[in-house]
Scaffold this active site. Structure first.
Site, PDB file in Angstrom:
ATOM      1  CB  SER A 148      -0.894   0.028   1.251  1.00 50.96           C
ATOM      2  OG  SER A 148      -1.546   1.277   1.393  1.00 50.96           O
ATOM      3  CE1 TYR A 163      -4.180  -1.978   4.701  1.00 53.66           C
ATOM      4  CE2 TYR A 163      -3.278   0.212   4.280  1.00 53.66           C
ATOM      5  CZ  TYR A 163      -3.791  -0.981   3.811  1.00 53.66           C
ATOM      6  OH  TYR A 163      -3.914  -1.192   2.460  1.00 53.66           O
TER       7      TYR A 163
END
Length: 258
Positions: A148, A163
């Site tokens: 990401s 995350y």
């Protein structure tokens, strides 16, 4: 004679998180290039639908395999079943993931552990099994980890420290595996997507406050559309991308360049 550098005819790709969203999109993109697909996720009914759609639309073989990537035994069995069916796995896309959004001071131990177990350890489990059972013995492989842009930078709009930690781990796991397995003819790279429409992100992306933020934070002033990740996956999966190894490739509209 013209060379199709992105022809994947006869190859086999195992894709996790392949019951919906980006996983299905990338599976279709690879199938469009002639690749057979092993669709992996937890929802068996969705997997069967995806596999049927891929076979009918792209005239390739598609095998649905139910698997929880937090379970080592299931992961090993999943990979064994794929090899039993197709004889090999040429491409692995580690796409399965989750996302805990909450202020860091309110994140529980369980939330943090779950994030790491799925996004980071899950990617490692699958890479380890595929490399050991197929890619290292065959001297060939393409591993693509879906990290990401949040694995490269922090953010001030959506607190999600677990995350960030997990995807940052995927980024450096990619480098570690690339360094270790390059001698076996295996390349390991990561795609770092920005804001894309998926069932997981839809609720947040549709809010007015987030749309206004994104317009100012992303140079292209929009979210990623369906299909805009596909060509990156095809490029990294190509047999001809053999000297691209250990790379983190953001596909984020320029978010991480400013």
């Amino acid at each position: 004679m013209k060379q199709n550098y992105f022809d994947l005819t006869g190859q086999v790709a195992l894709i996790t998180g392949c019951s919906t969203g980006l996983g299905v999109q990338m599976a279709c993109a690879l199938a469009n290039q002639g690749c057979n697909i092993v669709a992996v996720a937890r929802r068996e009914d969705k997997l069967k639908e995806v596999a049927t759609m891929i076979e009918e639309k792209y005239n390739v073989k598609a095998l649905p395999v139910k698997c929880d990537i937090t379970d080592t035994n299931m992961v090993n069995a999943c990979v064994a079943k794929a090899i039993e069916t197709f004889g090999k796995i040429d491409i692995l896309i580690n796409n399965a993931g989750t996302g805990a959004v909450a202020p860091a001071e309110d994140i529980t131990d369980e939330q943090f552990e779950n994030e790491l177990n799925i996004d980071l350890f899950g990617s490692f489990r699958m890479a380890r099994a595929v490399a050991k059972q197929s890619m290292i013995p065959n001297g060939y492989g393409r591993i693509i980890n879906i990290a990401s842009m949040y694995g490269l930078v922090g953010n001030s709009i959506a607190p999600c420290s677990p995350y960030h930690a997990a995807k940052g781990g995927v980024v450096n796991l990619t480098r570690g595996l690339a360094a270790e397995w390059g001698k076996h003819g295996i390349t390991v790279n990561a795609i770092c997507p920005g804001y894309f429409w998926t069932p997981l992100t839809k609720e947040t992306l549709e809010t007015e406050w987030f749309a206004n933020y994104a317009k100012g934070a992303i140079p292209t002033q929009r979210y990623g559309n369906e299909g805009e990740l596909d060509t990156t996956a095809i490029f990294l999966a190509s047999r001809h991308s053999s000297y691209v190894n250990g790379v983190m490739l953001p596909v984020d509209g320029g978010y991480t360049c400013v």
